[in-house]
Design a protein around this motif. Structure first.
Motif, PDB file in Angstrom:
ATOM      1  N   HIS A 269       0.812  -1.312   0.091  1.00  0.00           N
ATOM      2  CA  HIS A 269      -0.074  -0.036   0.020  1.00  0.00           C
ATOM      3  C   HIS A 269       0.694   1.295   0.027  1.00  0.00           C
ATOM      4  O   HIS A 269       1.977   1.153   0.689  1.00  0.00           O
ATOM      5  CB  HIS A 269      -0.837  -0.037   1.084  1.00  0.00           C
ATOM      6  CG  HIS A 269      -2.198   1.184   1.129  1.00  0.00           C
ATOM      7  ND1 HIS A 269      -1.893   2.400   1.492  1.00  0.00           N
ATOM      8  CD2 HIS A 269      -3.363   0.882   0.706  1.00  0.00           C
ATOM      9  CE1 HIS A 269      -3.181   2.901   1.288  1.00  0.00           C
ATOM     10  NE2 HIS A 269      -3.921   2.131   0.777  1.00  0.00           N
ATOM     11  N   PRO A 270       0.440   2.420  -0.496  1.00  0.00           N
ATOM     12  CA  PRO A 270       1.187   3.569  -0.589  1.00  0.00           C
ATOM     13  C   PRO A 270       1.745   3.987   0.860  1.00  0.00           C
ATOM     14  O   PRO A 270       2.730   4.378   1.292  1.00  0.00           O
ATOM     15  CB  PRO A 270       0.476   4.545  -1.136  1.00  0.00           C
ATOM     16  CG  PRO A 270      -0.559   3.533  -2.117  1.00  0.00           C
ATOM     17  CD  PRO A 270      -0.744   2.478  -1.390  1.00  0.00           C
ATOM     18  N   TYR A 271       0.536   4.005   1.780  1.00  0.00           N
ATOM     19  CA  TYR A 271       0.803   4.225   3.080  1.00  0.00           C
ATOM     20  C   TYR A 271       1.081   3.228   3.931  1.00  0.00           C
ATOM     21  O   TYR A 271       0.199   2.504   5.007  1.00  0.00           O
ATOM     22  CB  TYR A 271      -0.432   5.173   3.663  1.00  0.00           C
ATOM     23  CG  TYR A 271      -0.750   6.317   3.046  1.00  0.00           C
ATOM     24  CD1 TYR A 271       0.052   7.582   2.985  1.00  0.00           C
ATOM     25  CD2 TYR A 271      -1.874   6.323   2.238  1.00  0.00           C
ATOM     26  CE1 TYR A 271      -0.291   8.621   2.396  1.00  0.00           C
ATOM     27  CE2 TYR A 271      -2.343   7.410   1.723  1.00  0.00           C
ATOM     28  CZ  TYR A 271      -1.441   8.622   1.626  1.00  0.00           C
ATOM     29  OH  TYR A 271      -1.684   9.686   0.848  1.00  0.00           O
ATOM     30  N   SER A 272       2.390   2.569   3.965  1.00  0.00           N
ATOM     31  CA  SER A 272       2.791   1.304   4.852  1.00  0.00           C
ATOM     32  C   SER A 272       3.977   1.486   4.918  1.00  0.00           C
ATOM     33  O   SER A 272       4.847   2.014   4.186  1.00  0.00           O
ATOM     34  CB  SER A 272       2.338   0.119   3.706  1.00  0.00           C
ATOM     35  OG  SER A 272       3.354  -0.053   2.663  1.00  0.00           O
ATOM     36  N   CYS A 273       4.230   0.947   6.222  1.00  0.00           N
ATOM     37  CA  CYS A 273       5.659   0.910   6.429  1.00  0.00           C
ATOM     38  C   CYS A 273       6.637  -0.017   5.650  1.00  0.00           C
ATOM     39  O   CYS A 273       7.705   0.333   5.478  1.00  0.00           O
ATOM     40  CB  CYS A 273       5.708   0.197   8.248  1.00  0.00           C
ATOM     41  SG  CYS A 273       5.359   1.180   9.218  1.00  0.00           S
ATOM     42  N   HIS A 274       6.068  -1.155   4.837  1.00  0.00           N
ATOM     43  CA  HIS A 274       6.710  -1.599   3.661  1.00  0.00           C
ATOM     44  C   HIS A 274       7.288  -0.750   2.933  1.00  0.00           C
ATOM     45  O   HIS A 274       8.272  -0.854   2.429  1.00  0.00           O
ATOM     46  CB  HIS A 274       5.722  -2.494   2.978  1.00  0.00           C
ATOM     47  CG  HIS A 274       4.827  -3.315   3.926  1.00  0.00           C
ATOM     48  ND1 HIS A 274       3.866  -2.654   4.687  1.00  0.00           N
ATOM     49  CD2 HIS A 274       4.761  -4.786   4.124  1.00  0.00           C
ATOM     50  CE1 HIS A 274       3.360  -3.967   5.266  1.00  0.00           C
ATOM     51  NE2 HIS A 274       3.705  -5.001   4.938  1.00  0.00           N
ATOM     52  N   PHE A 275       6.431   0.333   2.166  1.00  0.00           N
ATOM     53  CA  PHE A 275       7.008   1.298   1.470  1.00  0.00           C
ATOM     54  C   PHE A 275       8.124   2.227   2.015  1.00  0.00           C
ATOM     55  O   PHE A 275       9.264   2.326   1.208  1.00  0.00           O
ATOM     56  CB  PHE A 275       5.961   2.089   1.078  1.00  0.00           C
ATOM     57  CG  PHE A 275       6.289   3.210   0.084  1.00  0.00           C
ATOM     58  CD1 PHE A 275       6.975   3.107  -1.298  1.00  0.00           C
ATOM     59  CD2 PHE A 275       5.652   4.377   0.053  1.00  0.00           C
ATOM     60  CE1 PHE A 275       7.363   3.766  -2.225  1.00  0.00           C
ATOM     61  CE2 PHE A 275       5.865   5.514  -1.142  1.00  0.00           C
ATOM     62  CZ  PHE A 275       6.832   5.289  -2.211  1.00  0.00           C
TER      63      PHE A 275
END
Lengths: 201, 368
Positions: free
Chosen positions: B151-157
């Motif tokens: 997702h754009p708003y994710s810690c992954h990003f």
């Protein structure tokens, strides 16, 4: 209708074949041209790129929703109006949804003959929102540029003993002579002062 | 012990949204162990297919609460016209993500590392090798690499960004980033549509077992102790159901305590792997819960302490500092659409992060 409307491409992402088909036939004699995709997952963005749709219609339960939402939030892509198929009656949360890129909902009790109307409204709402967003961006940029000019003016007033008007004129003159924006001249000036201040330490 | 001290519940039938990920464990375990029941709640867990829809249903009141990516409640409060803000009073999990490269990209990385240091790279992988591989691809006129996040708003990003930035790889120009749902990551990696991803488990472990990817680094190696998922509800819902909300938090807190015991972790893996939840093999669900990061098929796993952390000293209490840190990551990623003043930031963080409600739940737990 007196004026001929231009063709608009609608990309429908829905595994429910019957639902997709009923909307496709409801839109048959309208300016909306439907391309239907089912069971797509990974190459969705490629399909979006290939078809360059004007509107995306997607099932709210599709795992592809996050991919479609990223069109509105990752700046490398062009945002598109998105309309959502939903089994539930979604309460009016237009303000929240439109921020996330959703311009309208089609629920299970929506009659297919209303499809054109919903798409028309979605496109209008999306364009309105994009316009507001562009205006906001522009206002913010203006504010940022004024910030640089204000800082540069302050430097000239303090270091060169100029009046505020003299400082402003000096920056404007330099910008005109160099064919640059005032903002860029001001920014260079502030950067240079910071560099020199740093060098002294 | 239930009703003597707890105030009357406003609502007892709840539906909570979850996503098929190992870190849905606190909600799954609370249900499985009867902890919700113990607090007078009958809870349905509704598996959702995207974070966007999970968020929309929460805001629309179709779900009472949900497992949520930590940055999403903050994102729901930035910008104008926020109708129904999402808030959190509980960190469900910390850490838990991994970056996995396709076998082909991993081979390229090994090749450059071999040319430079005559050895295969050590894990966790430093991104400098990836930078060299990217430079080599450029020379050879090969396509840009594509990485996927959830997702754009994710810690992954943000974790992917930070890892790449550590080697001066420019995420905006050197690679492409796209968003794919966790369940679809492996198919995209296998087909070659993407060259790597940052995702939660069991999806990294699954890629390794299927021999389509190599997990080269975890979120624990990039950030230390980052809140990953939160328990989110809408502000309006919390105001309408204050006692129910505290009972919900208490049950989830007890589930986290149970999950803290290593002896329970394998049981948790068995429950999660069932068809009701993740519907995946135990061999891909268990590793991260047991601090084991599968790296590459045929190679030994790597020990990653607290790969999935559900509790530790004060870990579940959301702090304002965590909110500010996430806002900063969002700003760095260019997601805040202009600057937020300090007072605006303060306002958003104070609205979303509610340690006061966590403390109220602790009081409730102490007297029951």
């Amino acid at each position: 209708m007196t004026k001929k409307q231009e063709q608009l491409t609608v990309l429908v992402i829905d595994d429910d074949m019957a639902r997709a088909q009923s909307f496709q036939s409801a839109l048959a004699d309208t300016p909306y041209q439907v391309i239907h995709l089912a069971h797509t997952s990974m190459s969705l963005l490629k399909e979006v790129e290939r078809h360059q749709p004007d509107i995306i219609l997607i099932d709210i339960e599709s795992p592809n929703r996050d991919t479609i939402e990223s069109l509105a939030t990752i700046s490398a892509y062009n945002p598109k109006p998105v309309v959502m198929f939903s089994d539930n009656q979604m309460p009016d949360m237009v303000n929240d949804s439109i921020k996330a890129g959703v311009s309208a909902y089609i629920t299970s009790d929506t009659r297919p003959d209303k499809a054109k109307f919903i798409l028309d409204v979605a496109v209008a709402r999306f364009n309105e929102f994009q316009k507001l967003r562009d205006e906001l961006d522009q206002a913010k940029r203006k504010l940022a540029s004024r910030k640089w000019v204000d800082q540069a003016k302050a430097i000239l007033i303090e270091q060169q003993g100029m009046s505020e008007q003299q400082a402003y004129n000096a920056i404007r003159k330099m910008a005109m002579n160099n064919g640059q924006k005032m903002e860029d001249v001001a920014k260079n000036m502030v950067d240079m002062m910071q560099l020199m201040a740093g060098g002294k330490q | 012990m239930t009703s003597n001290t707890a105030k009357a519940l406003e609502k007892t039938q709840l539906t909570l949204g979850i996503i098929a990920l190992t870190d849905s464990a606190p909600l799954v375990i609370a249900k499985h162990l009867g902890l919700f029941q113990h607090w007078g709640l009958t809870v349905d867990l509704a598996l959702q297919h995207s974070w966007s829809t999970l968020r929309d249903k929460l805001q629309a009141g179709l779900l009472d609460g949900a497992q949520m990516l930590a940055p999403i409640p903050l994102a729901s409060c930035t910008g104008a016209n926020s109708g129904n803000a999402l808030i959190t009073a509980f960190n469900l999990s910390m850490n838990g993500n991994g970056i996995t490269l396709s076998k082909a990209l991993y081979r390229e990385v090994c090749q450059v590392s071999d040319e430079f240091e005559q050895q295969t790279p050590k894990l966790p992988l430093t991104a400098s090798y990836l930078k060299l591989a990217i430079a080599k691809r450029k020379q050879q006129g090969l396509a840009k690499l594509t990485f996927a996040v959830v997702h754009p708003y994710s810690c992954h990003f943000y974790q992917l960004r930070d890892w790449l930035k550590s080697a001066d790889i420019d995420i905006d120009s050197d690679i492409d980033v796209m968003v794919i749902a966790p369940v679809d990551m492996n198919a995209a990696l296998e087909s070659g549509d993407i060259d790597g991803f940052c995702v939660g488990n069991p999806w990294n472990a699954k890629a390794v077992r299927a021999d389509i990817g190599v997990t080269v680094i975890t979120s624990c190696d990039i950030w230390s102790q980052a809140p990953e998922k939160v328990l989110a509800v809408s502000e309006r819902w919390q105001q309408q159901n204050p006692n129910t909300f505290l009972a919900l938090l208490a049950a989830v807190q007890q589930a986290c305590q149970w999950l803290a015991e290593p002896i329970n972790r394998f049981e948790a893996a068995v429950i999660l792997s069932s068809s009701e939840y993740l519907n995946e093999e135990l061999s891909v669900v268990a590793p991260s819960l047991l601090d084991s990061c599968l790296t590459e098929r045929g190679e030994p796993p790597r020990k990653v302490v607290a790969y999935n952390r559900f509790i530790s000293q004060e870990a579940n209490k959301p702090t304002l500092t965590q909110g500010y840190q996430l806002l900063e990551k969002m700003a760095t990623a260019g997601q805040l659409n202009g600057e937020l003043s300090q007072s605006q930031q303060h306002q958003i963080v104070k609205q979303v992060y509610r340690p006061d409600l966590y403390i109220a739940m602790q009081r409730l737990l102490a007297v029951s």
